[in-house]
Motif scaffolding. Sequence first.
Motif, PDB file in Angstrom:
ATOM      1  N   HIS A   1     -43.351  19.328 -38.371  1.00 18.61           N
ATOM      2  CA  HIS A   1     -42.821  18.402 -37.368  1.00 18.61           C
ATOM      3  C   HIS A   1     -41.560  18.995 -36.770  1.00 18.61           C
ATOM      4  CE1 HIS A   1     -40.147  17.184 -40.521  1.00 18.61           C
ATOM      5  NE2 HIS A   1     -41.063  16.526 -41.197  1.00 18.61           N
ATOM      6  N   ASP A  13     -42.643   8.706 -50.042  1.00 17.87           N
ATOM      7  CA  ASP A  13     -41.829   9.417 -49.061  1.00 17.87           C
ATOM      8  C   ASP A  13     -40.444   9.667 -49.658  1.00 17.87           C
ATOM      9  OD1 ASP A  13     -41.508  10.436 -46.429  1.00 17.87           O
ATOM     10  OD2 ASP A  13     -40.208   8.727 -45.993  1.00 17.87           O
ATOM     11  N   ARG A  70     -34.842  20.556 -43.515  1.00 14.36           N
ATOM     12  CA  ARG A  70     -34.655  20.064 -42.141  1.00 14.36           C
ATOM     13  C   ARG A  70     -33.564  20.835 -41.414  1.00 14.36           C
ATOM     14  NH1 ARG A  70     -39.157  17.387 -43.763  1.00 14.36           N
ATOM     15  NH2 ARG A  70     -38.653  15.706 -45.206  1.00 14.36           N
ATOM     16  N   GLU A  76     -45.407  12.930 -35.189  1.00 15.04           N
ATOM     17  CA  GLU A  76     -45.806  13.711 -36.358  1.00 15.04           C
ATOM     18  C   GLU A  76     -47.162  14.329 -36.066  1.00 15.04           C
ATOM     19  OE1 GLU A  76     -44.649  13.818 -39.863  1.00 15.04           O
ATOM     20  OE2 GLU A  76     -42.938  12.464 -39.731  1.00 15.04           O
ATOM     21  N   LYS A  84     -35.394   8.495 -42.660  1.00 15.85           N
ATOM     22  CA  LYS A  84     -34.932   9.018 -43.957  1.00 15.85           C
ATOM     23  C   LYS A  84     -33.892  10.105 -43.746  1.00 15.85           C
ATOM     24  CE  LYS A  84     -38.883  12.117 -45.019  1.00 15.85           C
ATOM     25  NZ  LYS A  84     -39.823  12.523 -46.073  1.00 15.85           N
ATOM     26  N   GLN A 116     -47.610   6.527 -48.286  1.00 13.67           N
ATOM     27  CA  GLN A 116     -46.975   7.764 -48.737  1.00 13.67           C
ATOM     28  C   GLN A 116     -45.919   7.467 -49.789  1.00 13.67           C
ATOM     29  OE1 GLN A 116     -45.288   9.916 -45.387  1.00 13.67           O
ATOM     30  NE2 GLN A 116     -47.242  10.917 -44.975  1.00 13.67           N
ATOM     31  N   GLY A 154     -36.994  17.330 -47.637  1.00 15.52           N
ATOM     32  CA  GLY A 154     -37.775  16.232 -48.208  1.00 15.52           C
ATOM     33  C   GLY A 154     -39.247  16.549 -48.264  1.00 15.52           C
ATOM     34  N   GLN A 214     -39.863   9.520 -41.026  1.00 13.43           N
ATOM     35  CA  GLN A 214     -39.180  10.820 -41.003  1.00 13.43           C
ATOM     36  C   GLN A 214     -37.720  10.758 -40.531  1.00 13.43           C
ATOM     37  OE1 GLN A 214     -40.201  13.586 -42.338  1.00 13.43           O
ATOM     38  NE2 GLN A 214     -38.285  14.559 -41.766  1.00 13.43           N
ATOM     39  N   ARG A 232     -51.237   6.061 -38.304  1.00 10.05           N
ATOM     40  CA  ARG A 232     -51.572   7.151 -37.362  1.00 10.05           C
ATOM     41  C   ARG A 232     -52.902   6.833 -36.700  1.00 10.05           C
ATOM     42  NH1 ARG A 232     -49.303  12.390 -40.906  1.00 10.05           N
ATOM     43  NH2 ARG A 232     -47.332  11.349 -41.292  1.00 10.05           N
ATOM     44  N   SER A 253     -44.487   8.057 -39.943  1.00  8.61           N
ATOM     45  CA  SER A 253     -43.815   8.230 -41.231  1.00  8.61           C
ATOM     46  C   SER A 253     -42.362   7.866 -40.962  1.00  8.61           C
ATOM     47  CB  SER A 253     -43.921   9.670 -41.723  1.00  8.61           C
ATOM     48  OG  SER A 253     -42.799  10.420 -41.303  1.00  8.61           O
ATOM     49  N   SER A 266     -40.456  19.676 -45.809  1.00  8.25           N
ATOM     50  CA  SER A 266     -39.723  20.835 -45.308  1.00  8.25           C
ATOM     51  C   SER A 266     -38.228  20.658 -45.510  1.00  8.25           C
ATOM     52  CB  SER A 266     -40.004  21.023 -43.810  1.00  8.25           C
ATOM     53  OG  SER A 266     -39.604  19.887 -43.074  1.00  8.25           O
TER      54      SER A 266
HETATM   55  N1  ASP Z   1     -42.803  13.073 -42.712  1.00 10.50           N
HETATM   56  C1  ASP Z   1     -43.599  14.135 -43.234  1.00 10.50           C
HETATM   57  C2  ASP Z   1     -45.064  13.720 -43.239  1.00 10.50           C
HETATM   58  O1  ASP Z   1     -45.378  12.559 -43.145  1.00 10.50           O
HETATM   59  C3  ASP Z   1     -43.239  14.526 -44.617  1.00 10.50           C
HETATM   60  C4  ASP Z   1     -41.909  15.163 -44.713  1.00 10.50           C
HETATM   61  O2  ASP Z   1     -41.641  16.120 -44.008  1.00 10.50           O
HETATM   62  O3  ASP Z   1     -41.129  14.705 -45.557  1.00 10.50           O
HETATM   63  O4  ASP Z   1     -45.937  14.568 -43.380  1.00 10.50           O
END
Ligand code: ASP
Length: 586
Positions: A445, A235, A485, A173, A200, A233, A526, A197, A219, A195, A483
Motif C-alpha cells: 500500500h 490488525d 511505514r 488498499e 493505526k 483481521q 505493522g 491502515q 473490500r 483496513s 510493512s
Molecule cells: N493494512 C494492511 C492490510 O490490510 C496490513 C498492514 O500493512 O498492516 O493488508
Amino acid sequence: MYRTHTCGELRIENAGQQTTLAGWVQRVRNLGAMTFIDLRDRYGITQLVIDDKASAELKAAANELGREFVVQVKGTVRERESKNSKMTTGDIEIQVAEISVLSPSDVPPFTIQNDTDGGDELRMKYRYLDLRREAVRENLVLRSKMAIIVRNYLDSLNFIETETPVLIKSTPEGARDFVVPSRMNPGEFYALPQSPQQLKQLLMVAGFDRYYQIVKCFRDEDLRADRQPEFTQIDCEMAFVEQNDVLNTFEGLTRHLFREVKGFDPGEFHRMPFAEAMEKYGSDKPDIRFGMTFNDITALAQGKDFPVFNSAEYIVAICAEGCAEYTRKQLDALTEYMKRQQIGAKGLVYVKYGADGSLKSSVDKFYDETDLKKWADACGAKPGDLLLILSGEKAKTQIQMGALRLEMARQLNLMDKNVFCPLWVVDFPLLEWDEDTSRWHAMHHPFTSPKPEDIAMLDTEPGKVRANAYDLVINGVEIGGGSVRIFDSGLQAKMFGLLGFTPEQAQYQFGFLMNAFKYGAPPHAGIAFGFDRLVSMFAGLDSIRDVIAFPKNNTGRDVMMDAPSTIANEQLDELNLKVEIKEVKK
Ligand code: ASP
C-alpha cells in the motif's frame, strides 16, 4: 430454573439424581412400549426414555413431539442397559417424569446432524439451523478460542486494543470501497475501511506505541472461496521497531497459537526474499510443504534447432518424482490444464527419465539423450522421474510453472493438511506496473517504506526498488502481510507522486496523514493477519465461510436476510439520492 444440567453433562456418577434438561429434539424413536428421544443443546446429546410404566398423558405428549421442538424435561438419571461409548453421555439416560414443549418447530428443511442432506444454498438460507450442527458450531467455538488467545498474548506484550471508526474516508488498499451516503452532508459519502491502515498509523503518531484490534474490514472485490466482502483481521502496529521486531513478535504469536490450539510448535519460520520465491516457486506465497523447485535450464536448452526454446527469454523445468510412467493421456491432460485461459501456457514439454535410465522427450527431434541428461542432472532427477518444462517470457512463465507445480503436488498428494510450513516472504517490490492504467501501483500500500538502500533508485528505476514489506505464508496461503511505514511527510509526498497523484489530490485524500507526520511521527511498522483464513487453516477447512457465523455467498449476497436489497423512496429522499439503474447485470 429452565435446566439443572446441560445435555452434555450427565455421567454414570449422576445416576439416581433428579434433573431438568432443556434443548432441541434431535430424534424421536417410538418402539411401541418405549419411546426414546435424543435431546440436543450445544454441549451434547442426552437420551430420554419414556417407558411403558409412564402415564398415558406423558406417552401422548411424547407422541406429539417433532424434530427441533424445544422442550423442557424433568426426570431421573439412570444407567443405560445398552451403553453407547461414542457419546460422552452414552452411559446414562433420563427416565422422564414430565415433559413440556417450550416452542414447537416446523419440519426443518434439512436434517440437523453432521452428515446433513442439506445443499450449500439451503444451509446458507437457514444458517441458524446449520449452526445447530456440531461440525459447524465447533468451527465458531475454535474461532472464539483463537480470538481470546490472540488477545491475551498481545495484551501480555503491552498492546492496546483500540477500536477505530467504521465510517471513514476512503483508504486505498487496492480494492474498491464500500460507500455509505451521508444524510447530514448531502452528496458526500463515507467509505467503510478496507483496513484501519491510516488510523493505526495515527495511533502511532499519538504515542500508543503498540496497537491491535480484531477488526472487520470491507473490500468490494470479486469473490473467491477464500474471500468475503467483509472479513476480519488481527490488525497491529508498533512504534520504534524495525522489520525484524515485527516478524519476531508475530512469529511468536503464531507459534503460540499453534502450541495452544494444535499442541505443537512448528519451529522457527523460514524467511525468503520475494525474488527467491519467484525464482524457485513462481509464487509470492509458495507452499513449501514439498520441494519440486524450479530449475532454470535456459542456457542448457538453447542453441539447438528448437525455435520455441531459442526465442524464449526463460526456460524452466521441474522434476516430478516417480512420474516417468505418466501416460500419453495424463500428459495431454496436463498440457490442456496449462493451456486453459486462466493459466495461458502455449505448450508443455516433457522428458521421461525411464527407470532403465533411458531419456525420452516430446522434443526428441531437436535433442538427443546427452542433451536431455544434462537437463535431468540440472534438476537433480533420477531414473523414474518426469521433467516438465515451460518456456517464454520470464515473469509469465514463472507464474505458469507455479501453477503446474501446485497441480502436480495435488496429483501426487503432497499437500498434507496436518503438516504446517510457515514462511516469511520478505523484500517485496515497492511498486508494480499496471498495464491497464499505465501507472505504478503500490504493491502493498502507499504507506510502505522503500528499503533505505534502494531509495536512490526511486527516480531512476522505480520498478527495482524493494520495500520493507513482508507476508506470512502458511502452506501456500497468505495469512498476513505488513510493512515498515514511511514516517516522513516528504518521502510520503514523493511516493504519492510516483503513484500518479497530483499534490492537490494527495492533499485531498491523505492530507490528514501527511499533516500528522509534521508533528513528530515515530518510526513505525505493522502487520495484519486474515483472521478468518487463520481459523479455517487451523480447522483444516478450505473455505473461510465455514468459520464465519453468517457468511455471504459467492455473489456477495446474504441469502438468509436477502441483502443487499432496495430501500424505500423516503429513505432515498432523506439521503438526497436518486437511484437510476443503468443496466441490471445478473
Ligand atoms: N493494512 C494492511 C492490510 O490490510 C496490513 C498492514 O500493512 O498492516 O493488508
